[in-house]
Scaffold this motif. Structure first.
Motif, PDB file in Angstrom:
ATOM      1  N   VAL A  61      -7.539  -4.925  -1.081  1.00 57.14           N
ATOM      2  CA  VAL A  61      -8.028  -3.922  -2.019  1.00 57.14           C
ATOM      3  C   VAL A  61      -7.138  -2.689  -1.954  1.00 57.14           C
ATOM      4  O   VAL A  61      -6.646  -2.308  -0.889  1.00 57.14           O
ATOM      5  CB  VAL A  61      -9.504  -3.552  -1.715  1.00 57.14           C
ATOM      6  CG1 VAL A  61      -9.654  -3.055  -0.283  1.00 57.14           C
ATOM      7  CG2 VAL A  61     -10.041  -2.530  -2.700  1.00 57.14           C
ATOM      8  N   SER A  62      -6.950  -2.056  -3.113  1.00 58.87           N
ATOM      9  CA  SER A  62      -6.185  -0.808  -3.166  1.00 58.87           C
ATOM     10  C   SER A  62      -6.627  -0.029  -4.395  1.00 58.87           C
ATOM     11  O   SER A  62      -7.302  -0.551  -5.283  1.00 58.87           O
ATOM     12  CB  SER A  62      -4.677  -1.072  -3.228  1.00 58.87           C
ATOM     13  OG  SER A  62      -4.340  -1.765  -4.422  1.00 58.87           O
ATOM     14  N   CYS A  63      -6.211   1.232  -4.446  1.00 64.15           N
ATOM     15  CA  CYS A  63      -6.530   2.089  -5.590  1.00 64.15           C
ATOM     16  C   CYS A  63      -5.522   3.245  -5.627  1.00 64.15           C
ATOM     17  O   CYS A  63      -5.175   3.787  -4.580  1.00 64.15           O
ATOM     18  CB  CYS A  63      -7.954   2.631  -5.464  1.00 64.15           C
ATOM     19  SG  CYS A  63      -8.607   3.430  -6.945  1.00 64.15           S
ATOM     20  N   CYS A  64      -5.031   3.576  -6.783  1.00 66.58           N
ATOM     21  CA  CYS A  64      -5.482   3.049  -8.065  1.00 66.58           C
ATOM     22  C   CYS A  64      -4.268   2.601  -8.873  1.00 66.58           C
ATOM     23  O   CYS A  64      -3.188   3.180  -8.760  1.00 66.58           O
ATOM     24  CB  CYS A  64      -6.229   4.090  -8.851  1.00 66.58           C
ATOM     25  SG  CYS A  64      -7.802   4.591  -8.111  1.00 66.58           S
ATOM     26  N   LYS A  91      -5.708  -7.917  -9.036  1.00 71.44           N
ATOM     27  CA  LYS A  91      -6.366  -7.829 -10.341  1.00 71.44           C
ATOM     28  C   LYS A  91      -7.058  -6.477 -10.504  1.00 71.44           C
ATOM     29  O   LYS A  91      -7.779  -6.042  -9.606  1.00 71.44           O
ATOM     30  CB  LYS A  91      -7.389  -8.954 -10.500  1.00 71.44           C
ATOM     31  CG  LYS A  91      -6.755 -10.344 -10.479  1.00 71.44           C
ATOM     32  CD  LYS A  91      -7.793 -11.425 -10.687  1.00 71.44           C
ATOM     33  CE  LYS A  91      -7.141 -12.798 -10.697  1.00 71.44           C
ATOM     34  NZ  LYS A  91      -8.126 -13.887 -10.905  1.00 71.44           N
ATOM     35  N   GLN A  92      -6.806  -5.842 -11.649  1.00 69.94           N
ATOM     36  CA  GLN A  92      -7.463  -4.573 -11.940  1.00 69.94           C
ATOM     37  C   GLN A  92      -8.910  -4.839 -12.355  1.00 69.94           C
ATOM     38  O   GLN A  92      -9.176  -5.693 -13.198  1.00 69.94           O
ATOM     39  CB  GLN A  92      -6.736  -3.829 -13.050  1.00 69.94           C
ATOM     40  CG  GLN A  92      -5.313  -3.423 -12.659  1.00 69.94           C
ATOM     41  CD  GLN A  92      -4.574  -2.732 -13.783  1.00 69.94           C
ATOM     42  OE1 GLN A  92      -5.167  -2.048 -14.602  1.00 69.94           O
ATOM     43  NE2 GLN A  92      -3.253  -2.902 -13.821  1.00 69.94           N
ATOM     44  N   VAL A 149     -11.685   7.590 -11.169  1.00 69.88           N
ATOM     45  CA  VAL A 149     -11.326   6.785 -10.005  1.00 69.88           C
ATOM     46  C   VAL A 149      -9.900   7.072  -9.558  1.00 69.88           C
ATOM     47  O   VAL A 149      -9.478   6.664  -8.481  1.00 69.88           O
ATOM     48  CB  VAL A 149     -11.457   5.268 -10.309  1.00 69.88           C
ATOM     49  CG1 VAL A 149     -12.895   4.902 -10.582  1.00 69.88           C
ATOM     50  CG2 VAL A 149     -10.572   4.862 -11.473  1.00 69.88           C
ATOM     51  N   GLU A 150      -9.127   7.787 -10.393  1.00 66.49           N
ATOM     52  CA  GLU A 150      -7.722   8.029 -10.066  1.00 66.49           C
ATOM     53  C   GLU A 150      -7.532   8.825  -8.778  1.00 66.49           C
ATOM     54  O   GLU A 150      -6.489   8.744  -8.133  1.00 66.49           O
ATOM     55  CB  GLU A 150      -7.032   8.789 -11.222  1.00 66.49           C
ATOM     56  CG  GLU A 150      -6.888   7.971 -12.496  1.00 66.49           C
ATOM     57  CD  GLU A 150      -8.077   8.132 -13.417  1.00 66.49           C
ATOM     58  OE1 GLU A 150      -9.152   8.516 -12.917  1.00 66.49           O
ATOM     59  OE2 GLU A 150      -7.941   7.868 -14.622  1.00 66.49           O
ATOM     60  N   ASN A 174      -7.122   7.486  -3.224  1.00 63.53           N
ATOM     61  CA  ASN A 174      -5.811   7.033  -2.762  1.00 63.53           C
ATOM     62  C   ASN A 174      -6.041   6.044  -1.626  1.00 63.53           C
ATOM     63  O   ASN A 174      -6.189   6.418  -0.468  1.00 63.53           O
ATOM     64  CB  ASN A 174      -4.967   8.216  -2.286  1.00 63.53           C
ATOM     65  CG  ASN A 174      -3.570   7.779  -1.860  1.00 63.53           C
ATOM     66  OD1 ASN A 174      -3.112   6.701  -2.219  1.00 63.53           O
ATOM     67  ND2 ASN A 174      -2.904   8.614  -1.081  1.00 63.53           N
ATOM     68  N   ILE A 175      -6.087   4.770  -1.979  1.00 60.73           N
ATOM     69  CA  ILE A 175      -6.350   3.726  -0.989  1.00 60.73           C
ATOM     70  C   ILE A 175      -5.131   2.811  -0.919  1.00 60.73           C
ATOM     71  O   ILE A 175      -4.831   2.086  -1.883  1.00 60.73           O
ATOM     72  CB  ILE A 175      -7.592   2.900  -1.378  1.00 60.73           C
ATOM     73  CG1 ILE A 175      -8.815   3.816  -1.553  1.00 60.73           C
ATOM     74  CG2 ILE A 175      -7.888   1.841  -0.325  1.00 60.73           C
ATOM     75  CD1 ILE A 175     -10.039   3.099  -2.080  1.00 60.73           C
ATOM     76  N   PRO A 176      -4.419   2.835   0.180  1.00 61.80           N
ATOM     77  CA  PRO A 176      -3.300   1.898   0.330  1.00 61.80           C
ATOM     78  C   PRO A 176      -3.859   0.482   0.448  1.00 61.80           C
ATOM     79  O   PRO A 176      -5.059   0.288   0.661  1.00 61.80           O
ATOM     80  CB  PRO A 176      -2.649   2.355   1.641  1.00 61.80           C
ATOM     81  CG  PRO A 176      -3.745   3.020   2.399  1.00 61.80           C
ATOM     82  CD  PRO A 176      -4.635   3.664   1.388  1.00 61.80           C
ATOM     83  N   ALA A 177      -3.019  -0.499   0.300  1.00 67.63           N
ATOM     84  CA  ALA A 177      -3.478  -1.884   0.366  1.00 67.63           C
ATOM     85  C   ALA A 177      -4.129  -2.168   1.723  1.00 67.63           C
ATOM     86  O   ALA A 177      -3.523  -1.977   2.778  1.00 67.63           O
ATOM     87  CB  ALA A 177      -2.307  -2.836   0.142  1.00 67.63           C
TER      88      ALA A 177
END
Length: 258
Positions: free
Chosen positions: A113-116, A126-127, A138-139, A142-145
């Motif tokens: 999971v990551s964002c964004c 998949k988005q 949601v922008e 800041n989530i790295p993989a």
């Protein structure tokens, strides 16, 4: 000889009648309706008490899906039954002590999971279209993989800007993930205010099957049907008495002059 007027009436009893009102068939059917209604009504409440637990959500971390102070009903489930998109109640002492937390599962064991990306959460490349966010930003996440370990979950609040969720625990040893065994229940509906069943998280369907909704609708239907049967069966006597009285008055008629 002057005319003499008389009136024929139904026979009078010497005292108050204690005979059953209405036909025997009607009395039996009304009794069966009341008995069945009680079984359905109490059975529905009993089933609901076994399957569901009420929770009050104290924060705004799940808005707009659940607001602060909302009362929800959550189905008691095992952590192994949880799927992507579920809103769950869990307990994790590394997050908060002696309190339950309500968040949405966005990734399960084996997912990355990551964002964004283009303002959207990404799971396994998949988005995800998260319609339940209702335009919420949601922008800012800041989530790295993050590769979610087997038997664990990655959870986010629907209020993505201020929610203290997995993204706030990325530096923990578990990288913000929570054990499936920490899950106590899955939220089915907001009952106060009466917002009803939660929206289905269809954006996750491309990654696998969603959870089946709990039996809440069936339970409510049983309770309502039971109440209707009890009220309907109980009303038979007064209605039969009222209609019987009207028929008796209709039989009272003048005999004419003679």
């Amino acid at each position: 000889m002057g005319g003499e007027s008389t009136t024929r009436t139904a026979p009078r009893s010497g005292g108050t009648s204690t005979s059953p009102v209405g036909s025997r068939t009607g009395q039996r059917l009304s009794g069966l309706a009341v008995a069945l209604g009680i079984v359905l009504f109490l059975g529905g409440f009993g089933w609901g008490a076994v399957v569901y637990r009420p929770y009050t959500v104290p924060t705004t971390s799940m808005t707009p899906t659940i607001n602060a102070g909302d009362r929800v009903l959550a189905e008691r489930v095992d952590g192994s039954e949880v799927r992507r998109g579920d809103v769950v109640v869990f307990n994790d002492k590394s997050w908060v002590t002696n309190a339950s937390v309500v968040k949405r599962v966005v990734a399960v064991g084996g997912d990355t999971v990551s964002c964004c990306t283009n303002g959207k959460l990404t799971v396994n490349g998949k988005q995800i279209d998260e319609g339940y966010l209702k335009g919420s930003v949601v922008e800012d996440k800041n989530i790295p993989a993050v590769k979610v370990p087997k038997g664990r979950l990655f959870l986010l609040g629907d209020e993505r800007e201020g929610s203290l969720d997995s993204s706030a625990h990325l530096t923990d040893a578990a990288q913000g993930t929570v054990a499936r065994s920490a899950v106590a229940a899955r939220v089915d509906a907001v009952v106060w205010p009466m917002n009803g069943m939660l929206e289905r998280p269809t954006g996750f369907e491309t990654l696998g099957a969603l959870s089946q909704q709990g039996p809440l609708r069936i339970i409510v239907a049983l309770i309502v049907a039971g109440a209707v049967l009890v009220l309907g069966g109980g009303a038979y006597g007064p209605i039969a008495k009222l209609t019987g009285g009207r028929r008796a008055r209709a039989r009272t008629e003048p005999a004419g002059a003679r």
